[in-house]
Design an enzyme around this catalytic site. Structure first.
Site, mmCIF file in Angstrom:
data_model
loop_
_atom_site.group_PDB
_atom_site.id
_atom_site.type_symbol
_atom_site.label_atom_id
_atom_site.label_comp_id
_atom_site.label_asym_id
_atom_site.label_seq_id
_atom_site.Cartn_x
_atom_site.Cartn_y
_atom_site.Cartn_z
ATOM 1 N N MET A 114 24.299 8.479 2.957
ATOM 2 C CA MET A 114 24.212 9.717 3.510
ATOM 3 C C MET A 114 24.624 9.573 4.901
ATOM 4 S SD MET A 114 24.009 13.022 2.957
ATOM 5 C CE MET A 114 23.348 13.526 1.353
ATOM 6 N N GLU A 165 0.850 -1.103 -0.228
ATOM 7 C CA GLU A 165 0.074 -0.020 -0.179
ATOM 8 C C GLU A 165 0.894 1.371 -0.113
ATOM 9 O OE1 GLU A 165 -2.546 -3.333 1.629
ATOM 10 O OE2 GLU A 165 -0.594 -2.536 1.892
ATOM 11 N N LYS A 172 -17.691 -0.696 5.421
ATOM 12 C CA LYS A 172 -18.106 -1.621 4.705
ATOM 13 C C LYS A 172 -19.508 -1.544 4.343
ATOM 14 C CE LYS A 172 -17.723 -6.545 3.607
ATOM 15 N NZ LYS A 172 -16.908 -6.646 2.384
ATOM 16 N N PHE A 174 -11.853 -7.079 13.773
ATOM 17 C CA PHE A 174 -10.708 -7.485 12.949
ATOM 18 C C PHE A 174 -10.323 -6.459 11.868
ATOM 19 C CE2 PHE A 174 -9.538 -9.860 9.085
ATOM 20 C CZ PHE A 174 -8.322 -10.411 9.632
ATOM 21 N N GLN A 175 -9.200 -6.233 11.884
ATOM 22 C CA GLN A 175 -8.619 -5.144 10.855
ATOM 23 C C GLN A 175 -9.164 -3.823 10.942
ATOM 24 O OE1 GLN A 175 -8.642 -7.002 6.716
ATOM 25 N NE2 GLN A 175 -6.447 -7.785 7.242
#
Length: 552
Positions: free
Chosen positions: A466, A47, A159, A109-110
């Site tokens: 760096m 993502e 959802k 969940f999630q």
């Protein structure tokens, strides 16, 4: 119709042609709606990569980039990409799935409070709790993301909201109370600015990323030639004027040109356009341009006076304000100033030491510019980024794409994919370091899968370069946790394992042939340049020092 279908139809009405993302349980309705859509969806492999792709697409095209992610870990994986876009004022919209409304706050969940998490790093965000508001929210999101000072907007979609049914009534226009970005500059302030310009003997224009955002590059060049004045840029402002133009002094700051830094410090007037005077640009704040008056033009009033004192603030869009200044300003010869700056340029050019048989990273970037001068260049972050900024002479706006504010390692490669999707006819090159490239290397699968033929030039110095440079200069070469190379690592083999084309370069004589080969290959290409291991980036203004205290 189903809310999910209405959202996708709204995106089509907004002119969205491509989106990036990864599906999951909470956003499956939207992905089901995308199945029959005119929108091309690019399936990323992470993502964060999807958001960087949307960001790269936005920066290269000037359009709003769109990304999708599911709830919980899918949403939290977008955070670095959103923060990157926020710091660099890039217009993207991220749609995240969320658990059903009745389950929010129950540790489902999630589940993750992504609107709470991203509140400090979005221009605005929404948790949709009423399906009847969703189309208005989408319209607002595009307006907010793309107007004023652009930035990322997040829309969190439970959802059950996406499953609900609504009438499709997409608003043609939107009015947001309290949100009215000021475009026109105040006439009195513009007049004061013109007076300062006409009274100055040593003027210089400092152009930032806002010049690109407002498409004000023609006005910057016209003003520079009319005054006349030299032009320096911030890192994000590269491309404001062609860098081979005689009035261009390149970019300034920590690793900017020494002659540009010194010219700014010697100026009696700085005309700052669309920049925020970051610490990496100005060095020590209280010693910046001590003898100069400052005109600051910016669409975001919060930036004016935030970091440096300003004598004439002008709130407005850069393009509009510059047009008004150009109408009023007149030519004034400044031979002594021009002679002085050109002498600085002669005395302190960018340079590096060439070694027989050793691949210098600066040489690689010079060859990229020589062979692909019109290519869109993205960068990772660190030494590779600074060498790219120093030695690739940008010719036009939106040609140079980099993570300036957040300094996000792993940005360049997915951003290159997004830029190539925006401009499939252009060569797109990501100038990378081995450390940064590894952070989103999985997107090779995306590039190969969709035939997005970008070229990755890995300046492989076997270190987090760096950090290693700072350890060398400030920590007595105590290289703590910065060494990367081990004998088994081969970017050429990794590239081929993904189905891309891989090349390894170990000699200077091989550099040009490798780049020419990459141009002819009809697939994504990774070139692993084994460069000088302990090469440093110079010029270098140490942290906390003024722009006069340049090393190298």
């Amino acid at each position: 119709m189903r809310v999910a279908d209405a959202i996708v139809k709204a995106l089509e009405k907004e002119g969205v042609e491509v989106a990036f993302g990864i599906p999951g349980g909470a956003i499956m309705e939207v992905y089901d709606a995308l199945y029959d859509s005119s929108i091309t969806h690019i399936l990323a492999r992470h993502e964060q990569g999807a958001v960087h792709m949307a960001d790269g697409y936005a920066r290269a095209s000037g359009k709003v980039g769109v990304a999708f992610a599911t709830s919980g870990p899918g949403a939290t994986n977008t955070v670095t990409g959103i923060a990157t876009a926020y710091m660099d004022s890039s217009p993207i919209i991220v749609f995240t799935g969320q658990v059903p409304r009745a389950m929010i706050g129950n540790d489902a969940f999630q589940e993750a409070d992504i609107t709470g998490i991203t509140m400090p790093i979005t221009k605005h965000n929404y948790l949709v709790t009423d399906e009847k508001e969703v189309l208005k929210i989408v319209k607002e999101a595009f307006h907010i993301a793309s107007t004023g000072r652009p930035g990322p907007v997040l829309i969190d979609l439970p959802k059950d909201v996406t499953q609900a049914n609504i009438d499709f009534d997409y608003p043609e226009k939107i009015e947001i109370r309290g949100y009215k970005p000021k475009v026109q500059g105040h006439p009195k302030q513009i007049k004061r600015a013109v007076e300062l310009i006409m009274n100055s003997e040593r003027p210089i224009i400092l152009a930032g990323g806002g010049v690109r955002i407002s498409n004000a590059h023609p006005e910057v060049l016209e003003l520079a030639e009319k005054i006349p004045a030299f032009v320096v840029t911030t890192l994000m402002g590269k491309g404001a004027v062609p860098e081979e133009h005689p009035l261009s002094l390149g970019f300034i700051g920590m690793h900017g040109t020494k002659f540009g830094n010194l010219a700014v410090m010697d100026a009696d007037l700085i005309i700052a356009v669309g920049c925020r005077f970051s610490d990496r640009t100005v060095g020590k704040f209280d010693e910046f341009a001590p003898n100069a008056k400052i005109i600051h033009i910016d669409i975001d009033p919060a930036e004016i006076g935030k970091n440096v004192r300003v004598d004439v603030p002008i709130v407005g869009d850069a393009k509009h304000v510059l047009r008004e200044i150009i109408k009023l300003v007149e030519f004034k010869a400044r031979k002594e100033w021009f002679d002085h700056v050109n002498e600085l340029r002669r005395k302190f050019p960018l340079r590096y030491e060439f070694k027989e048989g050793v691949v210098k990273p600066q040489f690689v970037v010079e060859k990229v510019y020589e062979l692909f001068p019109d290519a869109i260049v993205t960068t990772e972050v660190g030494q590779c980024q600074m060498w790219a900024a120093q030695y690739f002479k940008v010719k036009y706006p939106r040609q140079f794409i980099t993570s300036g504010g957040l300094g996000t390692m792993g940005f360049g490669f997915p951003a290159a994919i997004g830029a190539k999707v925006a401009h499939p006819d252009k060569i797109v090159v990501d100038i990378a370091g081995d450390g940064s490239f590894l952070m989103n290397i999985q997107e090779l699968a995306t590039a190969v899968d969709y035939g997005i033929n970008v070229i990755v030039c890995v300046l492989n110095n076997a270190y987090l370069g760096m950090v290693r440079q700072w350890q060398e200069l400030f920590y007595d070469k105590r290289y703590s946790a910065t060494k990367l190379r081990y004998p088994e690592l081969s970017f050429e083999k990794i590239a081929k394992g993904f189905g891309a084309h891989g090349i390894t370069v170990e000699k200077p004589s091989e550099v040009e042939d490798a780049l020419k080969e990459a141009k002819e290959v009809d697939k994504p290409v990774v070139i692993d340049f084994h460069v000088e291991v302990e090469e440093n980036v110079f010029p270098f203004v140490p942290p906390g020092k003024s722009l006069r205290e340049v090393l190298g």
